[in-house]
Design a protein around this motif. Structure first.
Motif, short mmCIF file in Angstrom:
data_model
loop_
_atom_site.label_atom_id
_atom_site.label_comp_id
_atom_site.label_asym_id
_atom_site.label_seq_id
_atom_site.Cartn_x
_atom_site.Cartn_y
_atom_site.Cartn_z
N LYS A 1 0.84 -1.20 0.00
CA LYS A 1 0.00 0.00 0.00
C LYS A 1 0.88 1.25 0.00
O LYS A 1 2.01 1.23 0.48
N SER A 2 0.34 2.34 -0.52
CA SER A 2 1.08 3.59 -0.56
C SER A 2 1.38 4.08 0.86
O SER A 2 0.59 3.87 1.78
N ALA A 3 2.55 4.70 1.02
CA ALA A 3 2.97 5.10 2.36
C ALA A 3 3.99 6.23 2.27
O ALA A 3 4.51 6.54 1.19
N TRP A 4 4.25 6.81 3.45
CA TRP A 4 5.23 7.89 3.57
C TRP A 4 6.32 7.50 4.55
O TRP A 4 6.10 6.71 5.48
N GLU A 5 7.47 8.10 4.34
CA GLU A 5 8.64 7.89 5.19
C GLU A 5 8.29 8.09 6.67
O GLU A 5 7.52 8.98 7.02
N GLY A 6 8.87 7.25 7.51
CA GLY A 6 8.65 7.36 8.94
C GLY A 6 7.72 6.32 9.50
O GLY A 6 7.58 6.19 10.71
N PHE B 1 3.79 12.17 8.52
CA PHE B 1 4.88 12.67 7.67
C PHE B 1 4.90 14.19 7.63
O PHE B 1 5.99 14.79 7.58
N ALA B 2 3.74 14.84 7.70
CA ALA B 2 3.73 16.31 7.77
C ALA B 2 4.48 16.79 9.02
O ALA B 2 5.12 17.84 9.00
N ALA B 3 4.41 16.00 10.10
CA ALA B 3 5.19 16.33 11.30
C ALA B 3 6.67 16.12 11.05
O ALA B 3 7.50 16.92 11.51
N VAL B 4 7.02 15.06 10.33
CA VAL B 4 8.43 14.83 9.97
C VAL B 4 8.96 15.99 9.14
O VAL B 4 10.09 16.46 9.32
N VAL B 5 8.14 16.47 8.22
CA VAL B 5 8.52 17.63 7.39
C VAL B 5 8.80 18.84 8.28
O VAL B 5 9.78 19.57 8.08
N ALA B 6 7.95 19.06 9.28
CA ALA B 6 8.19 20.17 10.21
C ALA B 6 9.48 19.99 10.98
O ALA B 6 10.21 20.96 11.24
N GLN C 1 9.81 5.17 13.98
CA GLN C 1 10.68 5.09 12.80
C GLN C 1 10.90 6.45 12.16
O GLN C 1 11.77 6.60 11.29
N SER C 2 10.13 7.45 12.59
CA SER C 2 10.32 8.81 12.07
C SER C 2 11.65 9.41 12.49
O SER C 2 12.16 10.34 11.86
N GLY C 3 12.22 8.89 13.58
CA GLY C 3 13.51 9.39 14.05
C GLY C 3 13.35 10.58 14.98
O GLY C 3 12.25 11.01 15.32
N ASP C 4 14.48 11.14 15.38
CA ASP C 4 14.49 12.28 16.28
C ASP C 4 13.94 13.52 15.58
O ASP C 4 14.07 13.68 14.37
N CYS C 5 13.34 14.40 16.36
CA CYS C 5 12.80 15.65 15.83
C CYS C 5 13.55 16.81 16.46
O CYS C 5 13.45 17.05 17.67
N ALA C 6 14.31 17.54 15.64
CA ALA C 6 15.08 18.68 16.12
C ALA C 6 15.01 19.80 15.09
O ALA C 6 15.96 20.07 14.36
N PRO C 7 13.85 20.46 14.98
CA PRO C 7 13.70 21.52 13.98
C PRO C 7 14.65 22.69 14.22
O PRO C 7 15.06 22.95 15.36
N GLN C 8 15.00 23.38 13.15
CA GLN C 8 15.94 24.50 13.22
C GLN C 8 15.35 25.71 13.93
O GLN C 8 16.08 26.61 14.33
#
Length: 314
Positions: free
Chosen positions: A121-126, A168-173, A193-200
């Motif tokens: 099925k279609s999916a997004w990274e994370g 994935f929209a959160a991963v983009v952020a 699986q999205s990994g760590d989140c450390a926005p600039q």
């Protein structure tokens, strides 16, 4: 190939709601287009305003498809906001277009298509079932393509999505905070699986989630590594430098909205907690997710939030 945007029963309702939601915009929304435009400003486009067109580009040797919709008001000399809208697991860009009603926005709206994942099925990274392609690189390429080909406002590029697409929209952020002004998430799937989140920088986040969601439970799913929504929101409050405790407002009998205050750099964090809400895109009319209407409409609320939160000036 181009195809005219088809009128749908929900479209006129969404349009009316959008107009009502914007009658009293926030200070930053008063002049949403007053900014330097992208490289594509002043250049004619072969896309037809008011229609959706299927396009593709190649990233790491993989053809990636997407739908792009120009608002009927599109002007090649007026910088226009850009909204990316990511579909859920197993869905399509066309489904996301019909579901959200975002074609009613005064924005260029891009509906990317996910690649088939490990479960067919279609999916997004994370997500644990994603295809292993670099969807962040794809997203950067989409933004760059839109800015090169169309008259886009670079300070008003936004990400949104549902379920796996919301996650994935959160991963983009997390990873593209220099390009994305704000993000909006519906029934988000926030897998480890999205990994760590450390926005600039602090990123404005708007989130919707139903407490009756059986697909992505509000209280989390430890077996899948899915966090409880209060914990996920607390993480964003910390990243955005907001006050630890939100102020809650009951906007409907079944909807409570916590808003975090004093966020850094004029950022924001808002959450719509829908007590009886399932795994659906909230809409007061039937939509692709459900024949049963909800008490709020996510799309006009998302648009209002976006208009109030452009990318800060350097």
């Amino acid at each position: 190939m181009s195809r005219s945007h088809l009128a749908r029963p929900a479209a006129s309702v969404v349009g009316a709601l959008l107009a009502a939601a914007l009658l009293t915009p926030g200070p930053a929304a008063a002049q949403p287009h007053r900014a330097a435009g992208s490289a594509g400003c002043g250049t004619p486009t072969d896309l037809t305003p008011g229609t959706s067109t299927t396009r593709s580009l190649t990233v790491d040797g993989v053809r990636r498809d997407y739908l792009v919709h120009l608002p009927a008001s599109y002007d090649e000399d007026r910088p226009t906001p850009l909204v990316l809208s990511f579909h859920g697991h197993g869905r399509t860009s066309d489904y996301q277009e019909r579901l959200t009603g975002m074609n009613a926005l005064d924005a260029v709206v891009v509906y990317p298509q996910g690649v088939t994942g490990t479960d067919g099925k279609s999916a997004w990274e994370g997500a644990p079932y994603s295809a292993g392609v670099d969807d962040i690189k794809f997203t950067k390429a989409l933004i760059g393509q839109a800015e090169d080909d169309l008259c886009v406002n670079p300070r008003r590029v936004f990400a949104s999505g549902k379920s796996n697409g919301g996650g994935f929209a959160a991963v983009v952020a997390c990873r593209l905070a220099d390009r994305i002004a704000a993000t909006a998430i519906v029934s988000g799937a926030f897998y480890p699986q999205s990994g760590d989140c450390a926005p600039q920088r602090p990123v404005p986040v708007l989130d919707f989630h139903g407490q009756a969601d059986d697909t992505i439970p509000y209280d989390g799913n430890p077996d899948k590594g899915l966090p409880a929504l209060p914990d996920w929101l607390a993480g964003w409050a910390e990243r955005d430098g907001c006050a630890a405790s939100p102020r809650e407002t009951q906007v409907k009998d079944n909807v409570v909205v916590p808003r975090w205050r004093s966020c850094d750099d004029a950022s924001a964090l808002e959450h719509y907690r829908i007590t009886d809400g399932g795994h659906v895109w909230p809409s007061t009319t039937p939509n692709e997710d459900s024949a049963t209407p909800t008490t709020i409409d996510a799309t006009p609320l998302i648009w209002k939030f976006f208009t109030e939160h452009p990318l800060p000036k350097n």
